[in-house]
Design an enzyme around this catalytic site. Structure first.
Site, short mmCIF file in Angstrom:
data_model
loop_
_atom_site.label_atom_id
_atom_site.label_comp_id
_atom_site.label_asym_id
_atom_site.label_seq_id
_atom_site.Cartn_x
_atom_site.Cartn_y
_atom_site.Cartn_z
N SER A 10 0.85 -1.19 0.00
CA SER A 10 0.00 0.00 0.00
C SER A 10 0.89 1.24 0.00
O SER A 10 1.77 1.35 -0.86
CB SER A 10 -0.93 -0.08 1.22
OG SER A 10 -1.89 0.92 1.18
N HIS A 37 -2.40 -0.91 -3.47
CA HIS A 37 -3.52 0.01 -3.26
C HIS A 37 -3.24 1.33 -3.95
O HIS A 37 -2.15 1.88 -3.79
CB HIS A 37 -3.70 0.30 -1.76
CG HIS A 37 -4.21 -0.88 -0.99
ND1 HIS A 37 -4.11 -0.95 0.38
CD2 HIS A 37 -4.82 -2.02 -1.37
CE1 HIS A 37 -4.64 -2.08 0.80
NE2 HIS A 37 -5.07 -2.76 -0.25
N ASP A 130 -5.15 -4.73 5.39
CA ASP A 130 -5.49 -5.61 4.29
C ASP A 130 -4.30 -6.55 4.04
O ASP A 130 -3.15 -6.13 4.12
CB ASP A 130 -5.78 -4.76 3.04
CG ASP A 130 -6.37 -5.58 1.90
OD1 ASP A 130 -6.93 -6.66 2.17
OD2 ASP A 130 -6.27 -5.13 0.75
#
Lengths: 198, 279
Positions: A10, A37, A130
């Site tokens: 991310s 992400h 996540d």
């Protein structure tokens, strides 16, 4: 022997991915699938940039595409990336998971049931949790779990969350990750289910 | 080593469930992409407090309500008005000019879900002076989604971002003219609805029903395996007039399908294809 590696990353991903992918040789025998992400309207900058600095082929994942070694597939912005059991890619616009689309958990969990003990999961820098569940699933299927050492991550939330939840096999500083992937992993000094074949 | 591994058992259980549904209701999910399907099925197992996918089999077989629930699960996707505004802008600027040459226009939204894109299309047609001569057929296999689409009532808090997308798509008036806001919801205008026919149509098994000038089917094919994709694309080919248009989702293509030679690429980036004259 490992067939594929799934990577979840991310915030801070560009730097981390550049460092790792640029280490891999042209004939790297493992396929790599990445969820980074990013904003839904992102263009092709990420895959084009990473492709330029890597010997392996880096491209955006396309639905129905067969997964090949020495290829790096990046989840398109705004779509979940999944692995089918016949080792092809698929995309979905199912609701976000962990507020994310693409979601790392979605990729990891589908890849785990396909590649089972021939899969490596890698969690890198990020400000999310996540990927932790997905990494856990990979372990449950006999796969190998690696996490970037939190102190070497631009944002340590994601690596820390993964280490917290999962009994990971290796925690590796960013600067040593590339070397680990081309040496230790390929020279099968890594002991896991991957060596006792079905 | 004869015992089946749990993960292989899961694959078998899904197979069994899909066969049961096909046998009992005629809905054929066997040609769906399995990875997304598996996620959704596991979600249902969890939501309904079941221990395994196998436990779903008797429930879907004997409880219609549970099957309805399953159908709903299968059609949960994210949709919105003017999704990818650039695509709508392209339609408006380049496809509508072609549609204006016809005295009557048929448009088919296949897999319209809860209808947001259908209303987006109607708004653009209205602004381009095309709506009066157009009939929009909006179909889905899921009655729950269709009911929402028919009502045309959406959460008011979404209107702000829809307004931005409307403008990015080349909207010429004020987006607020097209809905009535009341008690936290926004109801789409009747003048749009008059031109839309919502109907149940199942791409897995139903036939062509009218001659179309434009077919919109976005982010539906990504859920199908190549075999079902081919079947659906053949249905679209059959439904389109010569020189009719086909709009697919951002990541979808006809490049690997059997109908490829019957279409030309009208706009690669926006995924707009056009039916050739004689093939």
């Amino acid at each position: 022997m490992f067939e594929a590696m799934v990577v979840g990353v991310s915030a801070g991903g560009l730097h981390a991915l550049s460092g790792i992918l640029s280490c891999l040789p042209l004939n790297y025998p493992i396929a790599i699938l990445i969820v980074q992400h990013r904003h839904r309207d992102s263009d092709h900058f990420l895959d084009e940039y990473l492709n330029k600095l890597s010997a392996v082929r880096v491209k955006e994942a396309e639905p129905g595409e067969a997964i090949l070694p020495a290829h790096v597939y990046i989840a398109p912005a705004g779509y979940h990336l999944l692995v089918e059991r016949d080792k092809t890619l698929s995309l979905s616009i199912d609701p976000p998971v962990n507020f994310s689309i693409p979601s790392i958990d979605v990729l990891f969990q589908s890849a785990a049931s396909c590649y089972k003990n021939h899969l490596i999961g890698l969690i890198l820098t990020g400000a999310s949790s996540d990927g932790s569940q997905g990494l856990k699933t990979i372990k449950e299927y006999g796969g190998y779990a690696i996490v970037q050492a939190p102190q070497t991550a631009e944002v340590d939330v994601m690596p820390k969350a993964a280490i917290e939840l999962v009994d990971v096999d290796k925690i590796i500083p960013l600067e040593a990750l590339g070397q680990f992937l081309i040496q230790d992993l390929l020279n099968s000094t890594v002991v896991n289910g991957g060596e006792t074949d079905e | 080593m004869l015992a089946m591994k749990p993960e292989d058992m899961q694959e078998f259980e899904i197979h069994q469930l899909l066969e049961a549904i096909y046998f009992r209701y005629g809905y054929d999910f066997r040609d769906y992409s399995k990875a997304s399907l598996e996620r959704r099925i596991l979600h249902r197992v969890q939501q309904s407090d079941l221990n395994s996918i196998s436990e779903m089999v008797p429930r879907v077989m004997h409880e219609t309500a549970f099957f309805e629930l399953f159908l709903r699960d299968m059609s949960v996707t994210v949709t919105e008005m003017f999704r990818d505004p650039k695509v709508f802008k392209k339609l408006r600027q380049e496809v509508f000019i072609q549609l204006k040459t016809y005295s009557r226009v048929n448009i088919w939204h296949a897999g319209c879900a809860t209808g947001e894109e259908v209303y987006s299309m109607a708004i653009m047609l209205k602004e381009e002076g095309l709506l009066e001569r157009t009939r929009i057929y909006a179909t889905d296999y899921n009655n729950h989604s269709l009911d929402i689409a028919k009502k045309g009532i959406y959460p008011a808090e979404k209107m702000q971002s829809y307004t931005e997308s409307y403008l990015a798509a080349g909207g010429k008036a004020s987006f607020a003219d097209y809905y009535q806001a009341k008690f936290g919801s926004a109801k789409m205008a009747e003048s749009l609805k008059e031109h839309i026919t919502f109907a149940n149509h199942n791409l897995m098994k139903d036939q062509a029903f009218a001659e179309m000038h434009l077919i919109v089917c976005r982010n539906v094919l990504i859920y199908f395996n190549p075999k079902l994709q081919d079947k659906v694309l053949a249905l679209f080919k059959e439904s389109l007039i010569a020189r009719g248009f086909l709009l697919l989702g951002d990541k979808e293509t006809i490049d690997f399908s059997e109908v490829k030679t019957s279409f030309e690429t009208f706009s690669k980036k926006e995924r707009i294809f056009r039916r050739k004259m004689y093939v």
